[in-house]
Enzyme design. Structure first.
Site, short mmCIF file in Angstrom:
data_model
loop_
_atom_site.label_atom_id
_atom_site.label_comp_id
_atom_site.label_asym_id
_atom_site.label_seq_id
_atom_site.Cartn_x
_atom_site.Cartn_y
_atom_site.Cartn_z
N ARG A 27 -1.15 -37.20 -3.38
CA ARG A 27 -1.58 -35.88 -2.93
C ARG A 27 -0.99 -35.59 -1.54
O ARG A 27 -0.36 -36.45 -0.93
CB ARG A 27 -3.11 -35.78 -2.91
CG ARG A 27 -3.75 -37.00 -2.24
CD ARG A 27 -4.97 -36.69 -1.48
NE ARG A 27 -4.72 -35.78 -0.41
CZ ARG A 27 -4.13 -36.11 0.73
NH1 ARG A 27 -3.70 -37.34 0.95
NH2 ARG A 27 -3.93 -35.19 1.66
N GLY A 28 -1.27 -34.37 -1.05
CA GLY A 28 -0.70 -33.91 0.22
C GLY A 28 0.53 -33.08 -0.13
O GLY A 28 1.34 -33.49 -0.97
N ARG A 80 -0.76 -28.43 -9.51
CA ARG A 80 -1.64 -28.02 -8.40
C ARG A 80 -1.20 -26.63 -7.95
O ARG A 80 -0.07 -26.46 -7.52
CB ARG A 80 -1.54 -29.01 -7.22
CG ARG A 80 -1.79 -30.43 -7.53
CD ARG A 80 -3.09 -31.06 -7.11
NE ARG A 80 -4.03 -30.50 -6.24
CZ ARG A 80 -4.48 -31.07 -5.11
NH1 ARG A 80 -3.97 -32.21 -4.71
NH2 ARG A 80 -5.44 -30.52 -4.40
N GLN A 82 -10.50 -37.44 2.41
CA GLN A 82 -9.14 -37.79 2.85
C GLN A 82 -9.12 -38.21 4.32
O GLN A 82 -8.33 -39.07 4.72
CB GLN A 82 -8.19 -36.56 2.69
CG GLN A 82 -7.87 -36.18 1.27
CD GLN A 82 -8.79 -35.09 0.76
OE1 GLN A 82 -9.97 -35.05 1.10
NE2 GLN A 82 -8.28 -34.23 -0.09
N ASP A 139 -1.05 -26.24 3.17
CA ASP A 139 -0.51 -26.33 1.81
C ASP A 139 0.35 -25.12 1.46
O ASP A 139 1.23 -25.20 0.61
CB ASP A 139 -1.64 -26.52 0.81
CG ASP A 139 -2.20 -27.92 0.96
OD1 ASP A 139 -3.06 -28.13 1.84
OD2 ASP A 139 -1.73 -28.82 0.25
N ASN A 162 -5.28 -24.35 3.69
CA ASN A 162 -5.34 -25.80 3.92
C ASN A 162 -6.68 -26.28 3.36
O ASN A 162 -7.50 -25.49 2.88
CB ASN A 162 -5.18 -26.14 5.40
CG ASN A 162 -4.88 -27.61 5.62
OD1 ASN A 162 -3.97 -28.16 4.99
ND2 ASN A 162 -5.63 -28.27 6.47
N LYS A 163 -6.89 -27.58 3.43
CA LYS A 163 -8.09 -28.19 2.84
C LYS A 163 -9.35 -27.45 3.28
O LYS A 163 -9.49 -27.09 4.45
CB LYS A 163 -8.16 -29.65 3.27
CG LYS A 163 -9.31 -30.44 2.73
CD LYS A 163 -9.44 -30.36 1.23
CE LYS A 163 -8.20 -30.81 0.49
NZ LYS A 163 -8.20 -30.50 -0.94
C1 RUB Z 1 -4.24 -31.81 1.14
C2 RUB Z 1 -4.50 -31.00 2.32
C3 RUB Z 1 -3.74 -31.40 3.49
C4 RUB Z 1 -2.51 -30.61 3.32
C5 RUB Z 1 -1.74 -30.40 4.52
O1 RUB Z 1 -4.97 -31.38 0.06
O2 RUB Z 1 -5.16 -29.99 2.34
O3 RUB Z 1 -4.43 -31.07 4.66
O4 RUB Z 1 -1.73 -31.13 2.26
O5 RUB Z 1 -1.05 -31.52 4.90
P1 RUB Z 1 -5.13 -32.37 -1.16
P2 RUB Z 1 0.51 -31.48 4.75
O6 RUB Z 1 -5.72 -33.62 -0.61
O7 RUB Z 1 -6.05 -31.63 -2.07
O8 RUB Z 1 -3.76 -32.57 -1.72
O9 RUB Z 1 0.96 -30.18 5.27
O10 RUB Z 1 0.95 -32.62 5.57
O11 RUB Z 1 0.78 -31.69 3.32
#
Ligand code: RUB
Length: 357
Positions: A60-61, A98, A202, A243, A253-254
């Site tokens: 994820r991420g 996703r 997370q 995201d 974002n989350k």
């Molecule tokens: C991940 C999430 C992270 C973002 C941003 O959501 O919201 O804060 O991905 O981080 P999930 P980045 O855990 O549901 O995938 O910009 O580094 O991806």
């Protein structure tokens, strides 16, 4: 294969904490659901397995799932002996996993566009593009980290939410943690407050794990403590990932990010997002058009399969929220820190790759 092998071995030499890599004909991923209690590695040989690992958040991420787009198409190409239809079908499958994070969709389309004219060299073309995308993403982490670190002062306490770190990106520090890691490597005396990030945790499980690994001093907060800490002058900056960022600077974002941004505004704490130009979706004028993924509410009524509410309790799990641009002090990218008015400044980091339905 040689190019991929050389790249993976160069990533290893850089001591990156890789979320995903290719070895012996298979994709390998670290199971992020098991962290921090085990560093379990899964070997993936079918595109369907990769799609379900993304859906169930084993990986994820937004940055990391973006690279899954490249690795997934490479796997599909190899396994089908370079069959174009199989590769396009794999792309469609991955793009549906996703809905909020934009990098996966953009990466898939970037590769599919690049192979439009490919013939018998299709596998080789995907391999070249995969290497280009992965090396680019790693370079971005260092570049945006350096730009963002200029905003962090000696003695700052920085709050972050969710996990925007090495395993959410290419292995150095992803986005938010690249900023934090660079500032720390510059010798700045900083402290990180990481919010636990209910319900998937997370922040508690993965961000705290990476901060410990990198030796960066940190303190864990539950999500509802940030307003109090800001009111007490304990936090000087907020840096989170994104995201998806809309053309006007609104960001997804989350879930929980919006609440920290509101408290930050009330207490004059600068709120930044660290992201890459590829996470900016210029086809979306504002955050209202971003689709927010809803996940299984049983993740709210239980933790590690242990119920925490009466049986039958109705729960809700919007996985992301939208932070409006007026709450954002700057958007840190690999090309510099973009400031309001975002509809203009984000044009300076516009990329050519877009998403197709
Ligand atoms: C991940 C999430 C992270 C973002 C941003 O959501 O919201 O804060 O991905 O981080 P999930 P980045 O855990 O549901 O995938 O910009 O580094 O991806």
């Amino acid at each position: 294969m040689k190019q991929i092998d050389e790249m993976v071995s160069s990533f290893r030499d850089q001591e990156l904490f890789l979320p995903i890599w290719f070895e012996n004909g298979n994709i390998h991923i670290i199971d992020q659901k098991k962290l921090p209690f085990a560093e379990e590695i899964h070997s993936i040989s079918e595109i369907e397995e990769l799609a379900s690992a993304i859906k169930n958040m084993t990986i994820r991420g937004s940055g990391a799932i973006g690279t899954c787009g490249a690795w997934g198409l490479y796997l599909a190409a190899l396994q089908s002996g370079g069959d174009r239809e199989t590769v396009f079908h794999a792309g469609t499958m991955l793009k549906m996993t996703r809905p909020t994070a934009v990098n996966l969709m953009k990466t898939v389309d970037e590769i599919l566009d690049a192979i439009q004219g490919a013939g018998p060299d299709l596998i080789q073309q995907i391999e070249m593009k995969t290497v280009e995308i992965l090396e680019r993403q790693l370079a971005f982490e260092h570049q945006l980290g350096a730009h963002g670190a200029q905003l962090i002062e000696d003695g700052d306490a920085v709050l972050t939410h969710c996990h925007s770190g090495a395993l959410a990106g290419s292995g150095y520090g992803g986005r938010a943690l690249s900023v934090i890691r660079k500032a720390y490597e510059q010798g700045k005396d900083i402290h990180v407050y990481t919010c636990e990030t209910r319900p998937y945790l997370q922040g508690a499980r993965i961000t705290a794990y990476e901060l410990k690994k990198f030796g960066i001093p940190h303190t864990l907060l539950t999500d509802n403590m940030s307003g109090h800490c800001m009111s007490q002058g304990m936090i000087q900056k907020i840096v989170v990932g994104s995201d998806r960022v809309a053309a006007n600077g609104d960001l997804a974002n989350k879930v929980g990010t919006y609440m920290h941004a509101l408290a930050a505004k009330a207490h004059n704490v600068p709120f930044y997002t660290a992201t890459s130009s590829h996470t900016i979706d210029h086809s979306i004028p504002s955050g209202q058009e971003i689709e927010v993924e809803f996940r299984d509410a049983s993740e709210v009524t239980s933790i590690y399969n242990q119920p925490i509410a009466p049986e039958g309790t109705h729960a809700l799990y919007p996985s992301f929220d939208i932070t409006p641009n007026e709450l954002i002090s700057g958007i840190i990218t690999e090309k510099g820190v973009m400031k309001a008015p975002y509809p203009t400044s984000l044009q300076n980091v516009r990329t050519t790759n877009t998403i197709r339905a």
